[in-house]
Design an enzyme around this catalytic site. Structure first.
Site, PDB file in Angstrom:
ATOM      1  N   GLU A  43       0.913  -1.115   0.076  1.00  0.00           N
ATOM      2  CA  GLU A  43      -0.118  -0.014  -0.153  1.00  0.00           C
ATOM      3  C   GLU A  43       0.890   1.394  -0.110  1.00  0.00           C
ATOM      4  O   GLU A  43       0.811   2.098  -0.847  1.00  0.00           O
ATOM      5  CB  GLU A  43      -0.993   0.162   1.297  1.00  0.00           C
ATOM      6  CG  GLU A  43      -1.844   1.326   1.428  1.00  0.00           C
ATOM      7  CD  GLU A  43      -2.585   1.214   2.913  1.00  0.00           C
ATOM      8  OE1 GLU A  43      -2.170   0.498   3.708  1.00  0.00           O
ATOM      9  OE2 GLU A  43      -3.443   2.170   2.720  1.00  0.00           O
TER      10      GLU A  43
ATOM     11  N   ASP B  53     -12.130  -0.260   3.576  1.00  0.00           N
ATOM     12  CA  ASP B  53     -10.932  -0.092   4.598  1.00  0.00           C
ATOM     13  C   ASP B  53     -11.458   0.701   5.732  1.00  0.00           C
ATOM     14  O   ASP B  53     -12.080  -0.265   6.836  1.00  0.00           O
ATOM     15  CB  ASP B  53      -9.863   0.773   3.722  1.00  0.00           C
ATOM     16  CG  ASP B  53      -8.511   0.684   4.511  1.00  0.00           C
ATOM     17  OD1 ASP B  53      -8.480  -0.335   5.207  1.00  0.00           O
ATOM     18  OD2 ASP B  53      -7.672   1.167   3.728  1.00  0.00           O
ATOM     19  N   ASP B  54     -11.588   1.833   5.744  1.00  0.00           N
ATOM     20  CA  ASP B  54     -12.175   2.715   7.054  1.00  0.00           C
ATOM     21  C   ASP B  54     -13.320   3.887   6.404  1.00  0.00           C
ATOM     22  O   ASP B  54     -12.723   4.800   6.279  1.00  0.00           O
ATOM     23  CB  ASP B  54     -11.075   3.291   7.617  1.00  0.00           C
ATOM     24  CG  ASP B  54      -9.833   2.372   8.108  1.00  0.00           C
ATOM     25  OD1 ASP B  54      -9.768   1.874   9.013  1.00  0.00           O
ATOM     26  OD2 ASP B  54      -8.914   2.428   7.261  1.00  0.00           O
TER      27      ASP B  54
HETATM   28 ZN   LIG Z   1      -6.659  -1.465   5.988  1.00  0.00          ZN
END
Ligand SMILES: [Zn+2]
Length: 358
Positions: free
Chosen positions: A225, A303-304
């Site tokens: 990432e 993800d968030d």
């Molecule tokens: Zn994550």
């Protein structure tokens, strides 16, 4: 014209033609894409907390969360490292198993409203009982009860992946892995690692991953990432994971891409998160479509979500607009996700059945 011909035709199009095709996707089609049943594999439990829920809890407990929210009520952060500290500040109001039960319900209701039918969530015993196995069991019991109740109400199925936090270091990760191993079963189905990728090396955490694997847990790791393709190789070699969280930088190493295809490693890709955190300047520059075209098993997650101002519906809508993805492509994405889910085979069959199109 069959799908293969259509795909070939698309690839042969120039940008202008492709753009015309994208614009040709009418509102009705986009609306039905948004409402497709979805499988989400990469979601951080606390990171999915609706801001209103965290604000309400902070008020109840008289916790001062200044600096956590912007004037419009959304989460405030400048960059990834600041995001991690805001995340941990927001999480600090979640102090009891009861708080996590309420969080679970709030998160799942939001996911169900986005037509998610199956979700895997990252849970950290570090935040739930400070890495103590007894305390973790109590948190887990509360989370699981809330998930069962919400499944009864909305149909959404949840499973948990215990996740160690890379920047808390390898010793803390061992305590986390022990919590995972002690509670491995039909609900805690996986083990993973999240946090600041710049800290330490995957091999520092190999002991924890071995422990989790021996307990029967399936493995995933955040990699590729922030760090390059090499970090994805390290996660595969040193932690022996079968899924990679993000992994988008693999695109810079085509031999690695071939390896992902050959070994059927699934990528948990979170396009909106990558754009919000400036890993890529915009969705058009994101490699998800290139990875898919090369045969990598890609999936889509948030993800968030409230931190990155996204939802699963938004992700689908934006991918359809940016890459011309139609229902057939999303069916492939969800099939990938269902087949890479860490749940038992009975649950997988139920999920696949619900993904079947009429
Ligand atoms: Zn994550």
């Amino acid at each position: 014209m069959d799908e293969e011909q259509l795909d070939r035709m698309r690839r042969g199009m120039d940008e202008e033609q492709l753009d015309r095709m994208r614009r040709g996707m009418d509102e009705e089609q986009l609306d039905s894409i948004m409402r497709l049943p979805k499988v989400e594999l990469h979601l951080h439990h606390e990171g999915a907390a609706p801001p209103g829920f965290i604000r309400g809890l902070a008020k109840e407990k008289s916790v001062n969360l200044s600096g956590v929210f912007k004037a419009d009520g959304s989460y405030a952060f400048r960059d990834f490292v600041h995001f991690l500290s805001v995340y941990e500040a927001a999480t600090s109001v979640l102090k009891t198993p009861g708080d996590y039960a309420r969080l679970t319900k709030a998160v799942l209701e939001e996911s169900a409203a986005n037509d998610v039918i199956y979700s895997e969530t990252f849970l950290s015993p570090d935040f739930c009982g400070g890495g103590d196995v007894g305390a973790w069991r109590e948190y887990l019991h509360a989370i699981r009860e809330a998930a069962i109740e919400t499944e009864r109400d909305t149909g959404i199925i949840l499973r948990g992946i215990v996740t160690c936090i890379r920047h808390f270091g390898p010793d803390q990760a061992k305590a986390t892995a022990l919590c995972a191993a002690e509670t491995a079963g039909d609900w805690i189905v996986g083990f993973g690692i999240a946090g600041d990728e710049s800290r330490g090396k995957p091999r520092d955490f190999a002991y924890s991953f071995d422990l989790a694997r021996e307990a029967g847990l399936r493995l995933t790791a955040h990699a590729g990432e922030w760090s390059g393709a090499g970090s994805v190789r390290e996660a595969l070699d040193d932690l022996k994971v079968e899924r990679i969280g993000h992994g988008v930088h693999a695109i810079n190493d085509l031999a690695l891409v071939d390896r992902l295809v050959e070994n059927q490693i699934t990528l948990e890709i979170c396009p909106g998160s990558n754009v919000a955190l400036n890993v890529y300047p915009n969705l058009a520059a994101h490699p998800i479509e290139k990875l898919r075209q090369r045969g990598v098993k890609v999936t889509v997650s948030t993800d968030d979500p409230p931190f990155f101002h996204t939802t699963m519906r938004d992700e689908y809508l934006n991918l359809a607009r940016s890459f011309g993805w139609d229902e057939t492509v999303f069916a492939e994405i969800n099939d990938n996700a269902a087949r890479a889910a860490f749940c038992d085979e009975d649950t997988r069959s139920r999920v696949l059945k619900r993904l079947e199109r009429p």
